[in-house]
Design a protein around this motif. Structure first.
Motif, PDB file in Angstrom:
ATOM      1  N   ALA A 304       0.795  -1.197   0.019  1.00  0.00           N
ATOM      2  CA  ALA A 304       0.065  -0.005  -0.004  1.00  0.00           C
ATOM      3  C   ALA A 304       0.841   1.295  -0.024  1.00  0.00           C
ATOM      4  CB  ALA A 304      -1.175   0.146   1.135  1.00  0.00           C
ATOM      5  N   VAL A 305       2.120   1.210   0.713  1.00  0.00           N
ATOM      6  CA  VAL A 305       2.836   2.338   0.662  1.00  0.00           C
ATOM      7  C   VAL A 305       3.539   2.690  -0.459  1.00  0.00           C
ATOM      8  CG1 VAL A 305       4.976   3.346   1.719  1.00  0.00           C
ATOM      9  CG2 VAL A 305       3.126   2.274   3.352  1.00  0.00           C
ATOM     10  N   THR A 306       3.798   1.432  -1.251  1.00  0.00           N
ATOM     11  CA  THR A 306       4.437   1.750  -2.459  1.00  0.00           C
ATOM     12  C   THR A 306       3.485   2.085  -3.533  1.00  0.00           C
ATOM     13  OG1 THR A 306       5.990  -0.089  -2.017  1.00  0.00           O
ATOM     14  CG2 THR A 306       5.978   0.418  -4.314  1.00  0.00           C
ATOM     15  N   ALA A 307       2.364   1.723  -3.523  1.00  0.00           N
ATOM     16  CA  ALA A 307       1.258   2.148  -4.438  1.00  0.00           C
ATOM     17  C   ALA A 307       0.950   3.570  -4.179  1.00  0.00           C
ATOM     18  CB  ALA A 307       0.066   1.123  -4.191  1.00  0.00           C
ATOM     19  N   ASP A 308       0.972   4.079  -3.217  1.00  0.00           N
ATOM     20  CA  ASP A 308       0.818   5.447  -2.735  1.00  0.00           C
ATOM     21  C   ASP A 308       1.878   6.426  -3.240  1.00  0.00           C
ATOM     22  OD1 ASP A 308      -1.477   4.864  -1.265  1.00  0.00           O
ATOM     23  OD2 ASP A 308      -0.874   5.304   0.556  1.00  0.00           O
ATOM     24  N   ALA A 309       2.982   5.739  -3.179  1.00  0.00           N
ATOM     25  CA  ALA A 309       4.251   6.760  -3.750  1.00  0.00           C
ATOM     26  C   ALA A 309       4.156   6.677  -5.322  1.00  0.00           C
ATOM     27  CB  ALA A 309       5.415   5.906  -3.319  1.00  0.00           C
ATOM     28  N   CYS A 310       3.910   5.719  -5.866  1.00  0.00           N
ATOM     29  CA  CYS A 310       3.528   5.651  -7.411  1.00  0.00           C
ATOM     30  C   CYS A 310       2.403   6.381  -7.605  1.00  0.00           C
ATOM     31  CB  CYS A 310       3.251   4.327  -7.818  1.00  0.00           C
ATOM     32  SG  CYS A 310       4.590   2.869  -7.593  1.00  0.00           S
ATOM     33  N   VAL A 311       1.445   6.467  -7.061  1.00  0.00           N
ATOM     34  CA  VAL A 311       0.342   7.401  -7.297  1.00  0.00           C
ATOM     35  C   VAL A 311       0.775   9.041  -7.260  1.00  0.00           C
ATOM     36  CG1 VAL A 311      -1.922   8.200  -6.683  1.00  0.00           C
ATOM     37  CG2 VAL A 311      -1.558   5.847  -6.721  1.00  0.00           C
ATOM     38  N   GLU A 312       1.448   9.340  -6.097  1.00  0.00           N
ATOM     39  CA  GLU A 312       1.908  10.589  -6.096  1.00  0.00           C
ATOM     40  C   GLU A 312       3.021  10.960  -7.117  1.00  0.00           C
ATOM     41  OE1 GLU A 312       3.833  11.207  -2.161  1.00  0.00           O
ATOM     42  OE2 GLU A 312       4.842  12.998  -3.051  1.00  0.00           O
ATOM     43  N   ALA A 313       3.918   9.719  -7.527  1.00  0.00           N
ATOM     44  CA  ALA A 313       4.726  10.049  -8.630  1.00  0.00           C
ATOM     45  C   ALA A 313       4.213  10.452  -9.808  1.00  0.00           C
ATOM     46  CB  ALA A 313       5.734   8.807  -8.631  1.00  0.00           C
ATOM     47  N   LYS A 314       3.004   9.604 -10.164  1.00  0.00           N
ATOM     48  CA  LYS A 314       2.435   9.820 -11.410  1.00  0.00           C
ATOM     49  C   LYS A 314       1.795  11.335 -11.438  1.00  0.00           C
ATOM     50  CE  LYS A 314      -1.847   8.549 -13.888  1.00  0.00           C
ATOM     51  NZ  LYS A 314      -2.963   7.786 -13.598  1.00  0.00           N
ATOM     52  N   HIS A 315       1.235  11.673 -10.449  1.00  0.00           N
ATOM     53  CA  HIS A 315       0.746  13.080 -10.538  1.00  0.00           C
ATOM     54  C   HIS A 315       1.638  14.394 -10.277  1.00  0.00           C
ATOM     55  CE1 HIS A 315      -3.322  11.337 -10.954  1.00  0.00           C
ATOM     56  NE2 HIS A 315      -3.147  10.608  -9.937  1.00  0.00           N
ATOM     57  N   SER A 316       2.757  13.938  -9.665  1.00  0.00           N
ATOM     58  CA  SER A 316       3.772  14.980  -9.304  1.00  0.00           C
ATOM     59  C   SER A 316       4.776  15.170 -10.485  1.00  0.00           C
ATOM     60  CB  SER A 316       4.304  14.953  -8.275  1.00  0.00           C
ATOM     61  OG  SER A 316       5.105  13.666  -8.142  1.00  0.00           O
ATOM     62  N   GLY A 317       4.915  13.887 -11.266  1.00  0.00           N
ATOM     63  CA  GLY A 317       6.013  13.832 -12.324  1.00  0.00           C
ATOM     64  C   GLY A 317       7.587  13.580 -11.772  1.00  0.00           C
ATOM     65  N   GLN A 318       7.442  13.669 -10.298  1.00  0.00           N
ATOM     66  CA  GLN A 318       8.670  13.472  -9.772  1.00  0.00           C
ATOM     67  C   GLN A 318       9.212  12.035  -9.189  1.00  0.00           C
ATOM     68  OE1 GLN A 318      10.383  16.495  -8.904  1.00  0.00           O
ATOM     69  NE2 GLN A 318       8.579  17.200  -9.927  1.00  0.00           N
ATOM     70  N   ILE A 319      10.259  11.863  -8.822  1.00  0.00           N
ATOM     71  CA  ILE A 319      10.878  10.544  -8.149  1.00  0.00           C
ATOM     72  C   ILE A 319      10.518  10.734  -6.678  1.00  0.00           C
ATOM     73  CG2 ILE A 319      12.782   8.941  -7.577  1.00  0.00           C
ATOM     74  CD1 ILE A 319      14.220  10.313 -10.189  1.00  0.00           C
ATOM     75  N   VAL A 320       9.475   9.805  -6.348  1.00  0.00           N
ATOM     76  CA  VAL A 320       9.043   9.804  -4.929  1.00  0.00           C
ATOM     77  C   VAL A 320       9.795   8.821  -3.891  1.00  0.00           C
ATOM     78  CG1 VAL A 320       7.102   9.811  -3.282  1.00  0.00           C
ATOM     79  CG2 VAL A 320       6.853  10.819  -5.613  1.00  0.00           C
ATOM     80  N   PRO A 321      10.536   9.065  -2.977  1.00  0.00           N
ATOM     81  CA  PRO A 321      10.955   8.461  -2.178  1.00  0.00           C
ATOM     82  C   PRO A 321       9.847   7.292  -1.098  1.00  0.00           C
ATOM     83  CG  PRO A 321      11.420  10.531  -1.195  1.00  0.00           C
ATOM     84  CD  PRO A 321      10.586  10.664  -2.347  1.00  0.00           C
ATOM     85  N   ILE A 322      10.291   6.261  -1.115  1.00  0.00           N
ATOM     86  CA  ILE A 322       9.293   5.296  -0.345  1.00  0.00           C
ATOM     87  C   ILE A 322      10.007   5.242   0.926  1.00  0.00           C
ATOM     88  CG2 ILE A 322       8.446   2.922  -0.214  1.00  0.00           C
ATOM     89  CD1 ILE A 322       8.518   2.829  -3.571  1.00  0.00           C
TER      90      ILE A 322
END
Ligand code: ISE
Length: 340
Positions: A304-322
């Protein structure tokens, strides 16, 4: 062993059918809020007792463990109730619909002091993934460096919307790749290619998801859910000494109509049909000795934490730390010992 099945949908039916094949097990009760649905389910599978809620079933109490195949949003409250009652529970994926709710389950299980929860990430039980893991674990490929994957569905139902490519389809790769590599993720990035003409107007498709692991492995996963040719799961592990490919599902090679061909599956349930049976058999075997050997609540939380980071990465266009913190000692492999 006396089992309860929560829910009456597709997975509940699948599990009810699998349990009939397992020796020493009987499904003694079914739970659903809709009485007609429950009656049909119980009579189809010969289940003697019906309950409108898990509370009702717990008050009755004549069961040893529960398979939770309720709608996703109901996983959290029901799994918490099962833990509170000290019952083993096999919970379909996702463990809960938010990372916070998954953490809640983790905390409740740790506080109970007993390993009671297993999550339904069935790919760990698939023969082809197990063969690939043997190659990695034996050192035959050398240290893994990169992993290339594809998760392709021929189509998706209308209820499949928003970021479900990340929150519904991709969690299978999240879990199985952590298990394959025995590693955790530290960052995520999502790249959106040009959209396919086959996707509904409101659905983004395909996605390209990049993960980085603690050990420095780089993973790319294509999630393409309107891929006209069929349901196709690909995984290629590039190691220092060799490359391992996930075996293709077995099918007859045909020479016909001037073509050499293999059939490609169309339905995801068929691709993993055998792994569901192995998964439930192994869960039952574990519960008998009071152990959880399969995916734990911690694995469900990590997904769930990884999926949340991916959703954030998709919408921000950034590399998101997990950032998830250290796994509690409670979930260390050596700690997964008899609980009953
Ligand atoms: C579905 O919910 C699943 O769990 C399948 O295994 C997956 O392949 C599919 O993409 C999901 O929608």
């Amino acid at each position: 062993m006396r089992l309860l099945i929560l829910g009456t949908g597709g997975m509940a039916n699948k599990h009810a059918a699998s349990f009939k094949e397992i020796e020493g097990v009987s499904v003694v009760g079914g739970v659903d809020v809709v009485p007609e649905r429950l009656a049909a389910f119980c009579s189809e599978h010969g289940i003697p007792n019906r309950f409108a809620s898990l509370e009702e079933a717990l008050a009755w109490g004549e069961f040893d463990a529960a398979a939770n195949a309720t709608p996703d949003a109901v996983h959290h409250p029901t799994t918490r109730q099962a833990i509170a009652a000290g019952k083993h529970v096999f919970c379909e994926k996702p463990l809960a619909t938010t990372a916070a709710a998954c953490l809640n389950i983790v905390n409740a299980e740790v506080a109970s002091g007993r390993h009671l929860v297993q999550v339904g990430f069935m790919r760990r039980y698939d023969k082809s993934y197990r063969l690939l893991k043997q190659q990695i674990d034996s050192g035959n490929l050398g240290e893994p460096l990169m992993v290339h994957c594809a998760h392709r569905n021929p189509n998706v139902p209308d209820v499949y919307g928003g970021d479900m490519a990340i929150t519904d389809s991709f969690p299978h790769e999240i879990d199985v790749l952590r298990w394959l590599l025995d590693d955790d993720y530290i960052s995520a990035q999502v790249i959106m290619p040009r959209k396919t003409k086959h996707a509904r107007k409101d659905l983004d498709d395909p996605h390209m998801i990049l993960l980085e692991t603690r050990k420095g492995v780089r993973i790319d996963v294509e999630v393409f859910v309107n891929c006209p040719y069929g349901y196709d799961i690909q995984c290629q592990v590039v190691g220092e000494d060799g490359i391992g490919y996930l075996p293709e599902p077995m099918s007859v090679l045909l020479r016909k109509d001037a073509k050499l061909s293999h059939e490609i599956l169309q339905d995801w349930k068929l691709r993993f049909i055998d792994s569901y049976d192995v998964e439930l058999q192994e869960w039952i075997d574990s519960v008998k000795v009071g152990v959880v050997r399969g995916p734990t609540a911690w694995d469900g939380y990590f997904a769930a934490v990884t999926a949340d980071a991916c959703v954030e990465a998709k919408h921000s266009g950034q590399i998101v730390p997990i950032r998830i913190g250290e796994r509690p000692a409670f979930y260390a492999p050596a700690a997964l010992k008899p609980a009953a």
